[in-house]
Design a protein around this motif. Structure first.
Motif, PDB file in Angstrom:
ATOM      1  N   THR A 308     -60.490 -53.113  -3.208  1.00  0.00           N
ATOM      2  CA  THR A 308     -60.542 -54.172  -4.219  1.00  0.00           C
ATOM      3  C   THR A 308     -59.850 -53.716  -5.508  1.00  0.00           C
ATOM      4  N   MET A 309     -59.666 -54.656  -6.428  1.00  0.00           N
ATOM      5  CA  MET A 309     -58.857 -54.380  -7.616  1.00  0.00           C
ATOM      6  C   MET A 309     -59.482 -53.368  -8.568  1.00  0.00           C
ATOM      7  N   ASP A 310     -60.741 -52.998  -8.355  1.00  0.00           N
ATOM      8  CA  ASP A 310     -61.324 -51.966  -9.204  1.00  0.00           C
ATOM      9  C   ASP A 310     -61.044 -50.554  -8.683  1.00  0.00           C
ATOM     10  N   LYS A 311     -60.391 -50.439  -7.524  1.00  0.00           N
ATOM     11  CA  LYS A 311     -60.004 -49.125  -7.025  1.00  0.00           C
ATOM     12  C   LYS A 311     -58.931 -48.542  -7.954  1.00  0.00           C
ATOM     13  N   PRO A 312     -58.964 -47.227  -8.214  1.00  0.00           N
ATOM     14  CA  PRO A 312     -58.060 -46.649  -9.223  1.00  0.00           C
ATOM     15  C   PRO A 312     -56.584 -46.979  -9.027  1.00  0.00           C
ATOM     16  N   PHE A 313     -56.074 -46.915  -7.793  1.00  0.00           N
ATOM     17  CA  PHE A 313     -54.631 -47.134  -7.624  1.00  0.00           C
ATOM     18  C   PHE A 313     -54.253 -48.593  -7.873  1.00  0.00           C
ATOM     19  N   LEU A 314     -55.162 -49.524  -7.594  1.00  0.00           N
ATOM     20  CA  LEU A 314     -54.879 -50.932  -7.850  1.00  0.00           C
ATOM     21  C   LEU A 314     -55.104 -51.295  -9.316  1.00  0.00           C
ATOM     22  N   SER A 315     -56.087 -50.697  -9.936  1.00  0.00           N
ATOM     23  CA  SER A 315     -56.301 -50.922 -11.365  1.00  0.00           C
ATOM     24  C   SER A 315     -55.099 -50.434 -12.168  1.00  0.00           C
ATOM     25  N   ALA A 316     -54.580 -49.266 -11.807  1.00  0.00           N
ATOM     26  CA  ALA A 316     -53.410 -48.722 -12.503  1.00  0.00           C
ATOM     27  C   ALA A 316     -52.206 -49.654 -12.351  1.00  0.00           C
ATOM     28  N   TYR A 317     -52.040 -50.182 -11.156  1.00  0.00           N
ATOM     29  CA  TYR A 317     -50.938 -51.118 -10.866  1.00  0.00           C
ATOM     30  C   TYR A 317     -51.038 -52.369 -11.737  1.00  0.00           C
ATOM     31  N   SER A 318     -52.221 -52.949 -11.830  1.00  0.00           N
ATOM     32  CA  SER A 318     -52.421 -54.152 -12.633  1.00  0.00           C
ATOM     33  C   SER A 318     -52.168 -53.878 -14.111  1.00  0.00           C
ATOM     34  N   ARG A 319     -52.743 -52.790 -14.609  1.00  0.00           N
ATOM     35  CA  ARG A 319     -52.615 -52.488 -16.041  1.00  0.00           C
ATOM     36  C   ARG A 319     -51.169 -52.148 -16.419  1.00  0.00           C
ATOM     37  N   LEU A 320     -50.472 -51.417 -15.562  1.00  0.00           N
ATOM     38  CA  LEU A 320     -49.082 -51.078 -15.860  1.00  0.00           C
ATOM     39  C   LEU A 320     -48.203 -52.314 -15.833  1.00  0.00           C
ATOM     40  N   LEU A 321     -48.469 -53.228 -14.912  1.00  0.00           N
ATOM     41  CA  LEU A 321     -47.678 -54.456 -14.855  1.00  0.00           C
ATOM     42  C   LEU A 321     -47.846 -55.265 -16.137  1.00  0.00           C
ATOM     43  N   ILE A 322     -49.077 -55.385 -16.610  1.00  0.00           N
ATOM     44  CA  ILE A 322     -49.325 -56.139 -17.845  1.00  0.00           C
ATOM     45  C   ILE A 322     -48.620 -55.480 -19.021  1.00  0.00           C
ATOM     46  N   LYS A 323     -48.787 -54.187 -19.149  1.00  0.00           N
ATOM     47  CA  LYS A 323     -48.192 -53.475 -20.289  1.00  0.00           C
ATOM     48  C   LYS A 323     -46.667 -53.583 -20.268  1.00  0.00           C
ATOM     49  N   THR A 324     -46.082 -53.424 -19.090  1.00  0.00           N
ATOM     50  CA  THR A 324     -44.626 -53.480 -18.967  1.00  0.00           C
ATOM     51  C   THR A 324     -44.108 -54.875 -19.285  1.00  0.00           C
ATOM     52  N   CYS A 325     -44.730 -55.890 -18.709  1.00  0.00           N
ATOM     53  CA  CYS A 325     -44.269 -57.265 -18.945  1.00  0.00           C
ATOM     54  C   CYS A 325     -44.365 -57.650 -20.418  1.00  0.00           C
ATOM     55  N   HIS A 326     -45.505 -57.423 -21.011  1.00  0.00           N
ATOM     56  CA  HIS A 326     -45.712 -57.883 -22.384  1.00  0.00           C
ATOM     57  C   HIS A 326     -44.832 -57.139 -23.375  1.00  0.00           C
ATOM     58  N   LYS A 327     -44.549 -55.896 -23.098  1.00  0.00           N
ATOM     59  CA  LYS A 327     -43.621 -55.142 -23.949  1.00  0.00           C
ATOM     60  C   LYS A 327     -42.241 -55.793 -23.943  1.00  0.00           C
ATOM     61  N   ARG A 328     -41.877 -56.404 -22.812  1.00  0.00           N
ATOM     62  CA  ARG A 328     -40.533 -56.972 -22.655  1.00  0.00           C
ATOM     63  C   ARG A 328     -40.495 -58.482 -22.853  1.00  0.00           C
ATOM     64  N   GLY A 329     -41.636 -59.109 -23.201  1.00  0.00           N
ATOM     65  CA  GLY A 329     -41.664 -60.548 -23.449  1.00  0.00           C
ATOM     66  C   GLY A 329     -41.771 -61.396 -22.197  1.00  0.00           C
ATOM     67  N   ALA A 330     -42.214 -60.784 -21.102  1.00  0.00           N
ATOM     68  CA  ALA A 330     -42.396 -61.515 -19.842  1.00  0.00           C
ATOM     69  C   ALA A 330     -43.881 -61.714 -19.565  1.00  0.00           C
ATOM     70  N   LEU A 331     -44.218 -62.754 -18.824  1.00  0.00           N
ATOM     71  CA  LEU A 331     -45.599 -63.000 -18.444  1.00  0.00           C
ATOM     72  C   LEU A 331     -46.024 -62.057 -17.321  1.00  0.00           C
ATOM     73  N   ALA A 332     -47.327 -61.783 -17.269  1.00  0.00           N
ATOM     74  CA  ALA A 332     -47.902 -60.912 -16.242  1.00  0.00           C
ATOM     75  C   ALA A 332     -48.924 -61.729 -15.455  1.00  0.00           C
ATOM     76  N   MET A 333     -48.536 -62.165 -14.273  1.00  0.00           N
ATOM     77  CA  MET A 333     -49.393 -63.026 -13.470  1.00  0.00           C
ATOM     78  C   MET A 333     -50.327 -62.197 -12.591  1.00  0.00           C
ATOM     79  N   GLY A 334     -51.560 -62.687 -12.452  1.00  0.00           N
ATOM     80  CA  GLY A 334     -52.547 -62.014 -11.631  1.00  0.00           C
ATOM     81  C   GLY A 334     -52.445 -62.408 -10.171  1.00  0.00           C
TER      82      GLY A 334
END
Length: 539
Positions: A308-334
């Protein structure tokens, strides 16, 4: 079996004899201009695509030999420099709730009428790509954009039509690895993705322009920024050919392969004039984790139900996607809530609680929107996103600057959890039922309270393959072997036969699905995608 061949602009359309209604649809879709565009794009871009697919194999061979994915040293300057993607069009800025589904006519109407912002009409994982299905899908999306789509159920007589202010339509094309066997240019089949893209673009550009909007796509299963650049070049070439501004075509890219998560900045940069968002395609991502690391015994996943999404490797994936997108002005969809509402009030209460918890995690992390597979979840998922977004269209202001850097080790972290007999048997039943449905022309199937598509079937069979290859034991001490799988498959097939009934079993390709599942799960080499051998069984 006889076939007819129609030559239009040197495009060979090969199909069995068809009825008058389908022939009319073929004529509507494969116009002279559409065929000319398909030929031109195929000749221009198919050779490079073949090279990109060969590079996927070379990269996988390195992972199989012991290498691990990592951030690219040669593109460090892109990751560390200051740049942004093009401004997001007004009608794509608020995507807090999206529904997905195949391009079946009734489903298109119901999805567009749902209480959501966006409908992703899917030619990919939720669509079994029968020839008739993909052609009818183009007609259905054309009619949806025109606002004229309607449907009357031949059994019940119930009529379906669009309501006022339907959801925004985005089309998801097939993955780059999938070919369209019914179309040839210069004696070779064409990429399914180019067919889906070119036909949707040419038949809907004028109407979308009348609606003061662009032509919007979802791009699945990219594995590198070079593949993103291929798409960017396809978009630019098409925009130039039709004399429309750069950015008329806009794309959302699903980050659903393990190699791609290490190249998110580079993918955004390669598509910076066309991209608006990245999406956490988490089910395919789990499958890709298994496939990419299939030779690594320390990265074997447990039961899919506990990944599930609370597993460390999936949590890292979600958080990095959000940080990367928002830094570049793109949306981060769940990601997707695949649960289906239940008729029993207590069961349904538990289901909605799970959906709420899942969407709370996504929204609190900073995602700008999320997916559902069933209209009955719209109110529950929408309430969570509304609480977090309020009057704001998105959460681009959430930059996650307080986060520690997400490392390769975080993204590759082994996942704890048991491998159980119950989990293995569930995987077998799900994969068997999904494959039977897919071969029968249905790509989106309710199974045991979940709306399953190709991704979950992929996880199910790939997990068992990996357990066999690495000699893993179940929690009860049983060694997972080819023989154990074969015996469980026989037993679970009887369970499924009892659930669906003998008539359905005989008429809905279950025996063919069982044979295919046995072959691909006990093969010495992991089959890249189950849809590749299954496609050979489709009309």
């Amino acid at each position: 079996m006889t076939t007819t061949t129609i030559e239009r602009q040197r495009l060979s359309i090969q199909t069995n004899p068809v009825d008058a209604e389908f022939q009319q649809q073929l004529d509507q879709v494969f116009t002279e201009d559409a065929c000319a565009l398909l030929v031109e794009l195929t000749r221009e871009f198919r050779p490079r695509l073949q090279q990109l697919l060969a590079e996927r194999q070379r990269k996988q061979a390195r992972f199989d030999a012991g290498d691990l994915p990592d951030f690219l040293s040669e593109t460090k300057a892109i990751r560390e420099s200051d740049w942004q993607v093009a401004a997001i069009p007004a009608d794509l800025q608020d995507r807090r709730l999206e529904i997905t589904g195949p391009v079946d006519r009734k489903m298109v109407i119901n999805a567009l009428n749902a209480d959501v912002k966006v409908f992703m009409a899917d030619f990919e994982d939720a669509q079994s790509p029968t020839w008739q299905g993909v052609v009818e899908g183009q007609v259905n999306l054309r009619d949806a954009n025109l606002g004229s789509i309607s449907y009357t159920d031949p059994n019940s007589g119930k009529a379906y039509a669009l309501k006022e202010n339907p959801a925004l339509l985005i089309a998801r094309v097939r993955g780059l690895h999938l070919w369209e066997k019914h179309l040839q240019v210069d004696g070779e089949v064409i990429p399914g993705a180019l067919m889906d893209f070119a036909l949707y673009f040419i038949h809907n550009l004028a109407q979308r322009q009348k609606m003061s909007t662009g032509v919007y796509f979802y791009l699945p299963k990219l594995q590198s920024h070079q593949e993103a650049k291929w798409w960017d070049d396809v978009f630019r070439y098409t925009e130039q050919k039709f004399g429309v501004p750069v950015g008329t075509i806009r794309a959302t890219v699903l980050i659903e392969t393990l190699p791609a998560v290490f190249e998110m900045d580079e993918i955004l940069y390669s598509l910076r004039d066309h991209i608006v968002a990245l999406n956490c395609g988490r089910w395919d991502y789990i499958f890709s984790y298994i496939k990419t690391l299939k030779n690594h015994p320390d990265r074997v996943l447990p039961d899919r139900q506990v990944v599930t999404m609370d597993k460390p490797f999936l949590s890292a994936y979600s958080r990095l996607l959000i940080k990367t997108c928002h830094k570049r002005g793109a949306l981060a969809m769940g990601g997707m809530a695949a649960l289906i509402p239940a008729k029993d009030p207590e069961q349904n209460k538990a289901i909605l609680a799970k959906v709420t918890a899942d969407k709370e995690l996504e929204a609190s992390n900073g995602h700008d929107g999320t997916w559902i597979a069933h209209p009955g979840l719209a109110a529950t998922a929408g309430a969570v996103l509304n609480k977090h977004l309020g009057d704001k269209p998105n959460q681009l202001q959430v930059l996650r600057e307080q986060d520690a850097p997400v490392t390769a080790a975080d993204l590759l972290a082994p996942c704890e959890g048991e491998r159980t007999e119950a989990g293995m048997r569930t995987n077998i039943r799900v994969a068997l039922q999904y494959l039977a449905a897919w071969i029968s022309g249905k790509g989106c199937v309710p199974i045991y309270g979940l709306m399953e598509d190709a991704a979950t079937a992929e996880i199910s069979r790939a997990s068992i393959w990996q357990w066999i290859q690495h000699g893993k034991k179940l929690s009860n001490g049983q060694l997972v072997t080819k023989q154990l799988f074969a015996s469980m498959l026989d037993e679970e097939a009887e369970v499924v036969k009892g659930e669906v009934g003998s008539d359905a079993w005989a008429s809905q390709n279950f025996e063919r699905a069982k044979s295919l599942l046995l072959d691909i799960t006990t093969a010495d080499e992991l089959v890249d995608f189950l849809t590749l051998p299954a496609y050979d069984l489709l009309p």
